[in-house]
Design a protein around this motif. Structure first.
Motif, PDB file in Angstrom:
ATOM      1  N   SER A 166       0.817  -1.217   0.000  1.00  0.00           N
ATOM      2  CA  SER A 166       0.000   0.000   0.000  1.00  0.00           C
ATOM      3  C   SER A 166       0.854   1.273   0.000  1.00  0.00           C
ATOM      4  N   ASP A 167       2.157   1.135   0.184  1.00  0.00           N
ATOM      5  CA  ASP A 167       3.063   2.298   0.163  1.00  0.00           C
ATOM      6  C   ASP A 167       3.749   2.478  -1.201  1.00  0.00           C
ATOM      7  N   GLU A 168       3.351   1.701  -2.195  1.00  0.00           N
ATOM      8  CA  GLU A 168       4.034   1.759  -3.489  1.00  0.00           C
ATOM      9  C   GLU A 168       4.042   3.182  -4.062  1.00  0.00           C
ATOM     10  N   ALA A 169       2.904   3.866  -4.070  1.00  0.00           N
ATOM     11  CA  ALA A 169       2.839   5.224  -4.623  1.00  0.00           C
ATOM     12  C   ALA A 169       3.743   6.171  -3.828  1.00  0.00           C
ATOM     13  N   LEU A 170       3.697   6.074  -2.508  1.00  0.00           N
ATOM     14  CA  LEU A 170       4.547   6.910  -1.657  1.00  0.00           C
ATOM     15  C   LEU A 170       6.015   6.646  -1.964  1.00  0.00           C
ATOM     16  N   LEU A 171       6.400   5.378  -2.020  1.00  0.00           N
ATOM     17  CA  LEU A 171       7.805   5.030  -2.261  1.00  0.00           C
ATOM     18  C   LEU A 171       8.258   5.487  -3.651  1.00  0.00           C
ATOM     19  N   THR A 172       7.413   5.301  -4.645  1.00  0.00           N
ATOM     20  CA  THR A 172       7.771   5.715  -6.004  1.00  0.00           C
ATOM     21  C   THR A 172       8.000   7.226  -6.046  1.00  0.00           C
ATOM     22  N   ARG A 173       7.138   7.981  -5.377  1.00  0.00           N
ATOM     23  CA  ARG A 173       7.269   9.443  -5.336  1.00  0.00           C
ATOM     24  C   ARG A 173       8.545   9.856  -4.589  1.00  0.00           C
ATOM     25  N   VAL A 174       8.801   9.242  -3.446  1.00  0.00           N
ATOM     26  CA  VAL A 174       9.969   9.604  -2.635  1.00  0.00           C
ATOM     27  C   VAL A 174      11.266   9.180  -3.322  1.00  0.00           C
ATOM     28  N   LEU A 175      11.253   8.021  -3.958  1.00  0.00           N
ATOM     29  CA  LEU A 175      12.480   7.501  -4.593  1.00  0.00           C
ATOM     30  C   LEU A 175      12.916   8.339  -5.795  1.00  0.00           C
ATOM     31  N   ALA A 176      12.047   9.199  -6.307  1.00  0.00           N
ATOM     32  CA  ALA A 176      12.429  10.092  -7.405  1.00  0.00           C
ATOM     33  C   ALA A 176      13.554  11.024  -6.968  1.00  0.00           C
ATOM     34  N   ASP A 177      13.682  11.215  -5.642  1.00  0.00           N
ATOM     35  CA  ASP A 177      14.745  12.076  -5.109  1.00  0.00           C
ATOM     36  C   ASP A 177      16.078  11.341  -4.950  1.00  0.00           C
ATOM     37  N   TYR A 178      16.094  10.043  -5.213  1.00  0.00           N
ATOM     38  CA  TYR A 178      17.305   9.230  -5.047  1.00  0.00           C
ATOM     39  C   TYR A 178      17.714   8.679  -6.418  1.00  0.00           C
ATOM     40  N   GLU A 179      18.827   9.163  -6.935  1.00  0.00           N
ATOM     41  CA  GLU A 179      19.275   8.751  -8.262  1.00  0.00           C
ATOM     42  C   GLU A 179      19.684   7.281  -8.274  1.00  0.00           C
ATOM     43  N   GLY A 180      19.105   6.527  -9.187  1.00  0.00           N
ATOM     44  CA  GLY A 180      19.431   5.106  -9.349  1.00  0.00           C
ATOM     45  C   GLY A 180      18.638   4.194  -8.413  1.00  0.00           C
ATOM     46  N   TRP A 181      17.750   4.757  -7.649  1.00  0.00           N
ATOM     47  CA  TRP A 181      16.951   3.973  -6.708  1.00  0.00           C
ATOM     48  C   TRP A 181      15.560   3.771  -7.304  1.00  0.00           C
ATOM     49  N   SER A 182      15.019   2.550  -7.140  1.00  0.00           N
ATOM     50  CA  SER A 182      13.680   2.295  -7.684  1.00  0.00           C
ATOM     51  C   SER A 182      12.908   1.318  -6.793  1.00  0.00           C
TER      52      SER A 182
END
Length: 194
Positions: free
Chosen positions: A129-145
C-alpha cells in the motif's frame, strides 16, 4: 518349742516372705508400668513431633507452591499486557498516514543510503500500500527504484546486487529494536504498582 509354734513361725516367715515378694512384685509392676508410660509418652511425643514436622513441611510446600503459581500467573498476566501493548503499538505504526508516514519513510531511506553511496542501482521494497509513496519519494534518489512488495507495517528494505548489501529499515525492524531496548523500562512503568 512346740511343733505348733515352729509351724506358726514358718507360716509367719512364709507370710512375711510372701508379703515381701508381693511388695517386690508390686514395686516391679509399678516400675514396669512407669517405664511403659514413659516409653509411651516418648513415642507419642516423637510421633507428635514427626506429625508436626510433616504438617509444617506440607504447609511450607503448599505456601511455596502457591507463591510460585501466583508468580507464574502474574508473569503470564504481564506478558499478556505487554503483548496487548505491543499489538496496539503495531496497529498505530501500521496505520500512520500522510506527512508523518512520508517523513519516517524518508528518514529510513536516508539512513539506508549511507550503505549505498558508491552503488549505481538500488532496489527498494516496501509495503504494497506504500508503493505510490515510495515511487514518489524515490524520485529524489538517483538510481533507486521501487522493486516490489515486502510484508511489513511500512518502511523499506534496501538492497543492491552490486554491493550484496541488504538493509532492513522497516517499521517492524525499528519497532523490534526499540521494543527490546526499552522493554524493561516499559515494564517498570506499566507495573510500577506491583
Amino acid at each position: 518349742m512346740s511343733l505348733d509354734t515352729v509351724v506358726e513361725d514358718i507360716r509367719d516367715e512364709a507370710r512375711a516372705r510372701a508379703e515381701e515378694i508381693r511388695e517386690e512384685g508390686e514395686a516391679r509392676a509399678d516400675e514396669i508400668v512407669a517405664e511403659a508410660r514413659t516409653e509411651a509418652e516418648r513415642i507419642r511425643d516423637e510421633r507428635q513431633e514427626t506429625v508436626e514436622r510433616q504438617i509444617e513441611q506440607e504447609r511450607e510446600q503448599t505456601v511455596s507452591s502457591a507463591t510460585l503459581e501466583a508468580k507464574q500467573d502474574r508473569l503470564e498476566a504481564r506478558r499478556d499486557v505487554l503483548e496487548e501493548v505491543r499489538e496496539a503499538v503495531e496497529t498505530e505504526v501500521a496505520n500512520l498516514e500522510g506527512d508523518r508516514r512520508e517523513s519516517l519513510t524518508r528518514s529510513l531511506l536516508d539512513s539506508a543510503a549511507e550503505e549505498f553511496r558508491t552503488v549505481e542501482s538500488v532496489s527498494v521494497y516496501g509495503r504494497a500500500s506504500d508503493e505510490a509513496l515510495l515511487t514518489r519519494v524515490l524520485a529524489d534518489y538517483e538510481g533507486w527504484s521501487y522493486a516490489g512488495e515486502h510484508d511489513c507495517f511500512g518502511g523499506v528494505v534496501v538492497e543492491s546486487e552490486e554491493s550484496r548489501v541488504r538493509v532492513n529499515n522497516t517499521f517492524d525492524s525499528v519497532l523490534d529494536e526499540v521494543w527490546e531496548d526499552n522493554l524493561k523500562q516499559l515494564s517498570d512503568v506499566l507495573f510500577a504498582d506491583e
